[in-house]
Each structure stands twice: as C-alpha cells, then as structure tokens.
Scaffold this motif. Structure first.
Motif, PDB file in Angstrom:
ATOM      1  N   ASN A 189      46.294  12.190  -6.011  1.00  0.00           N
ATOM      2  CA  ASN A 189      46.348  12.765  -7.319  1.00  0.00           C
ATOM      3  C   ASN A 189      45.961  14.602  -7.732  1.00  0.00           C
ATOM      4  O   ASN A 189      45.242  14.784  -7.781  1.00  0.00           O
ATOM      5  N   CYS A 204      41.430   1.783  -1.181  1.00  0.00           N
ATOM      6  CA  CYS A 204      42.469   2.383  -1.733  1.00  0.00           C
ATOM      7  C   CYS A 204      43.712   2.825  -0.626  1.00  0.00           C
ATOM      8  O   CYS A 204      43.285   3.256   0.696  1.00  0.00           O
ATOM      9  N   GLY A 258      50.941  14.120 -12.452  1.00  0.00           N
ATOM     10  CA  GLY A 258      49.032  12.887 -12.454  1.00  0.00           C
ATOM     11  C   GLY A 258      48.771  12.913 -13.141  1.00  0.00           C
ATOM     12  O   GLY A 258      47.379  13.005 -12.937  1.00  0.00           O
ATOM     13  N   TRP A 281      47.870   8.079  -1.574  1.00  0.00           N
ATOM     14  CA  TRP A 281      47.982   8.635  -2.661  1.00  0.00           C
ATOM     15  C   TRP A 281      46.564   9.323  -2.992  1.00  0.00           C
ATOM     16  O   TRP A 281      45.796   9.555  -3.321  1.00  0.00           O
ATOM     17  N   GLY A 306      42.907   7.557  -6.886  1.00  0.00           N
ATOM     18  CA  GLY A 306      43.013   7.542  -6.546  1.00  0.00           C
ATOM     19  C   GLY A 306      42.370   7.363  -5.243  1.00  0.00           C
ATOM     20  O   GLY A 306      40.850   6.815  -5.810  1.00  0.00           O
ATOM     21  N   GLU A 366      45.472   1.167  -9.207  1.00  0.00           N
ATOM     22  CA  GLU A 366      45.822   2.057  -8.244  1.00  0.00           C
ATOM     23  C   GLU A 366      46.920   3.028  -8.605  1.00  0.00           C
ATOM     24  O   GLU A 366      47.174   4.389  -8.057  1.00  0.00           O
ATOM     25  N   ASN A 367      47.005   2.876  -9.985  1.00  0.00           N
ATOM     26  CA  ASN A 367      48.204   3.478 -10.651  1.00  0.00           C
ATOM     27  C   ASN A 367      47.458   4.641 -11.124  1.00  0.00           C
ATOM     28  O   ASN A 367      48.343   5.620 -11.366  1.00  0.00           O
ATOM     29  N   ARG A 422      50.415   8.312 -11.456  1.00  0.00           N
ATOM     30  CA  ARG A 422      50.554   7.591 -10.216  1.00  0.00           C
ATOM     31  C   ARG A 422      52.011   8.475 -10.676  1.00  0.00           C
ATOM     32  O   ARG A 422      52.563   8.384  -8.777  1.00  0.00           O
TER      33      ARG A 422
END
Length: 496
Positions: free
Chosen positions: A326, A321, A17, A324, A306, A302-303, A154
């Motif tokens: 992390n 969101c 992450g 996901w 979260g 968004e990468n 991500r």
C-alpha cells in the motif's frame, strides 16, 4: 520494471490506498475540506484532519524518489516503515517489545483490534464503544467487523455493512455508550462508568468476550471511562475483558502510551489528526501478551493490510501475505513521521507556552460573544483517573453558532460556514467539521495541531521572535472570531 503504481504523481498516491474519504470533491478538497497540497489557510482542523505542511510533502517526495530509484521497491518500503516505527517508538517512548501495526486509517484499526480479540476462540464478542457519537464516523461499523465504505484500501469494491470476516462479524455485537445527555451536556464520570460497567457485566454474564473502548480524547475532548473502572473490570473478569485505548486524536503525553500498554491495553492513534500528517494514517500499539495465537480472525484483512503493515515480529502473519504494497499508506505515514519528529524536537517549555497562548486567546476572543458560543466540551482531566493529555490545557474547543435571530445553526448551515471560512476571505481558516453534541445540536471545532506548534516555534526566514509569532497567532484567532460572528449574523437558519 517499476510497479505501475509508483509511476503515478505524488498527489494521486497520497490519496490512494484508503477509501472514498480521500477522494477530491468538485471543490478540489476531500469531504473534510483538506487536500494533499500545502495551503495557506490557518490549520485549525486537526481534530478531523489537515492538509499537509511543506515538510510533510518533502518527506513523502523523498520516499517516493527512493522507491522509484530502487530495483527492489518492497525492500525499500520495508526499510522506510522500519524508520516510521522507529520514530513512533522513540518519540512516544515505547518499549522494544511493543508491536506496531500500521493501517491506512484509524477506522481500519478497529477491525484489526477486533480480530485480535476475536481470534482467540469462537465465543460471542461484545464491543463496547464509548463516546460513539464523538469518534470516527465509520467506527461503529468497523467495530462490528463490517465494511464502512464502498472501497477497501486495496482498491476493490465492497458493500457497506457487509462483513470483512463472516465468522467474526456474526459473533460480534456493538454496544455504543454515549458520553453526553440528549441535550448535549457531558455526563459525569460516575454516570459513564456505571453505563460501561453494566454493559460489560451483562455481556460477561452471558458468556461473551468483551472489548471495551477507553476514549482518550474524543472529537471534542472527552476522556472516558476512568482508568479506575478499567482496572476493576480487568482484575475481576480477567481474560473475558480486553481494552483498546482510542487515542486516535493522538492528544496524549508520550508517557501515557506506554502507561496504557503496561496495563495490558492496546492503543490506537493516528498520524493525521494532532500530528498533522496527510489524511489518513492509523496505528495500533499492541502489548506483548496480545500477540495473536490464532490467525483465523485475520482472514479478510488482506484487503486492508499488507505484509509490511503488520508488526515485524508477527512472522507467521507476514509470511502468509502476498506481495501487495500500500504505497499511499506508506507515503502518508512517512509524511506523518516527519511531523511527529519535528514536533518533539521543539523544547517542552516552548510547546507548553504555545498551547497556553492558544487557550488564552480562545477564552479571551470567543467568550461573551452573542452569536458564537464556546461549548463545555472537555473535562478537567485528573491524571489519576485518566491517561495524561499531551498538554495540561485543552487543545480542542467546540463552538456553537447562532443565526441573526438567535437560533442555533444546524449541521448543514455549519457545513456551509465551514466551507466559507476555508476558502473565502483574505484570511482563511480550516476548522474541524461540524460534530453532533446532542440532539439537534452541532458545533464546529477549533484545534491546535503539531505542525502549527512547530511553525510558531521555529518561525520562517523573518527575524520575528517567538513572542511576536505567538502574538500574531493570537491575533489570527481574534480575526477568526470576528469572521465567525459576521457570518453567523448574516445567516438565517432554515426553519427557524
């Protein structure tokens, strides 16, 4: 059924992450010479990062166990991060209206700070990065809204130098401001203030918004520009100028964070430098007035972030969101929070005593050596001109090393000696990696970090007193000076 990620071993999760900086090399360590296992080497590299303590690992293990045993890991993760924010808020004396965003690393904070400033309108942005050579290695790219690694948190592939958000990056120009001369000497506060002021005036006169970095302890201890300049700029130019305090080292007194926030400044810090959590973990503290109104600038993040990483009061952002989570970042922050809490449980007078002893030992054991020299790498910080440091004495020292002919050792030679100190000999020492302090000048760094302070303060199961433990620590620093002297005398710099 549990998410497959939670079935991975703890050491794998702690290095997930983020980006390639956490990937283990053939040595078993990451590129900074640290890992996610408890080590016996004396941890003096907290100005870069450190291997975690046993306390941090226990905290991460407990959090992972709770996640694995839950039928709703996302709910448990949210609760764990509420706990992290509560410790930050309590120990750093933050008011309830301060928003706290958590990021996988300090580098990622740069992108979020830029997005918050750039999301308000479509004007051009000038990002003034003070002390560019003495902050994070990926700062300049991230400050421009660009990817700084081939992997994003991500886990997806990215291209270094490509935009995180096309519109935001296209509007952003980064202006680096050095805090040293070409020969490596620290510039005067007036010189630095003048350079920052001119950059801001030029940008605003051309219709740009400006984000100014106030570095509150660089890699070698520099603070710049002065609070007086920041106050004059923000008063004269209003909403055209925003400021983020780069306190990534986390070497500020607790009261300093809220002091900066009360001035309308954003502040970012890490849990993985002074506070000694596993590498890496970043946080952005945001005053109420900077709550985002336009969320287009957050596209692309968004990468990196979260839902649970965004402040709990940013409902619209969080609702947009996906699922996901992390886990790596979460576990690193839980571990860091345990270190933060333990450090501030140590009485103030004990922490001060240990910091003073560290300072005295460095001055006594390293002063006057022929092959190892202390570099003037910090200012006498005037509390009226700068945010208050965590201790009144320096907690980071930079040292240059010379070979047997008296020539300064370069980056490659220092990296090699850094590795030897870290993994060889009966006594092992992890220092801060080589950092540039001028043209063709590099220095290693010896740093005091929170876990070491806590360890000295609390002791172990033996019956030694605090005085004995401090004396032992000072003797270890003496051993370090001897090792560094011996290694430098046996080295011949290439090309010298």
């Amino acid at each position: 059924m549990l998410p497959s990620e939670l079935l991975q071993p703890l050491d794998t999760l702690l290095t997930s992450g983020c980006d390639r900086r956490l990937v283990r090399c053939a040595s078993g360590f990451n590129p900074y010479g640290t890992g996610v296992d408890v080590r016996s080497a004396l941890p003096l590299g907290s100005c870069t990062c450190s291997s975690p303590s046993a306390r941090a690992i226990v905290a991460a293990q407990a959090a992972l166990k709770t996640l694995r045993e839950s039928s709703c890991p996302h709910a448990v993760a949210a609760k764990l991060l509420v706990g992290v924010r509560s410790i930050l808020r309590h120990r750093l004396k933050l008011s309830v209206d301060v928003a706290i965003a958590l990021t996988p690393s300090g580098t990622d904070v740069e992108i979020l700070a830029l997005a918050l400033v750039g999301g308000n309108d479509d004007r051009k942005i000038v990002n003034v990065v003070v002390g560019a050579g003495e902050v994070g290695s990926g700062t300049i790219r991230a400050a421009g809204g660009l990817h700084s690694d081939q992997i994003v948190p991500r886990g997806k592939a990215s291209v270094v130098g490509h935009a995180v958000n096309e519109s935001l990056a296209a509007r952003t120009t980064v202006v680096p401001i050095s805090v040293r001369s070409g020969s490596g000497e620290i510039l005067s506060p007036i010189e630095i203030d003048d350079r920052v002021s001119q950059a801001v005036i030029d940008a605003v006169s051309q219709g740009s918004r400006v984000l100014v970095h106030l570095v509150a302890h660089s890699k070698t201890g520099v603070h710049a520009p002065t609070l007086g300049l920041i106050q004059r700029l923000t008063k004269a130019m209003g909403n055209d100028v925003s400021v983020v305090v780069d306190a990534a080292q986390a070497r500020l007194a607790p009261s300093a964070y809220q002091s900066a926030l009360d001035r309308g400044l954003m502040v970012f810090l890490t849990g993985s430098k002074f506070f000694g959590g596993p590498p890496f973990a970043g946080a952005l503290l945001i005053p109420p007035a900077l709550r985002p109104n336009n969320f287009s600038g957050l596209d692309g993040l968004e990468n990196y972030l979260g839902r649970e990483d965004f402040p709990v009061t940013w409902e619209r952002v969080r609702s947009s969101c996906d699922e996901w989570l992390n886990v790596g970042s979460l576990l690193r922050w839980v571990a860091a929070a345990s270190e933060i809490d333990a450090y501030f449980r140590v009485p103030d007078h004990v922490r001060k005593r240990i910091a003073v002893a560290f300072n005295q030992a460095i001055q006594e054991r390293f002063m006057g050596l022929s092959n190892v020299k202390l570099v003037r790498s910090f200012q006498s910080v005037d509390h009226g001109s700068y945010l208050r440091p965590i201790e009144s004495t320096p907690t980071v020292f930079a040292v240059e090393m010379m070979d047997q002919r008296g020539h300064r050792l370069g980056r490659d030679s220092l990296k090699e000696l850094h590795g030897q100190l870290n993994v060889t000999g009966e006594d092992r020492f992890h220092l801060g990696q080589p950092v540039a302090i001028g043209r063709d000048r590099y220095a290693l760094r010896i740093a005091l970090g929170a876990p070491l302070v806590t360890q000295i303060a609390n002791g172990t199961n033996d019956d030694s007193t605090l005085q004995h433990r401090i004396a032992k620590f000072q003797n270890q620093l003496g051993t370090l000076s001897q090792r560094m002297t011996e290694l430098s005398r046996s080295t011949l710099e290439v090309g010298s």
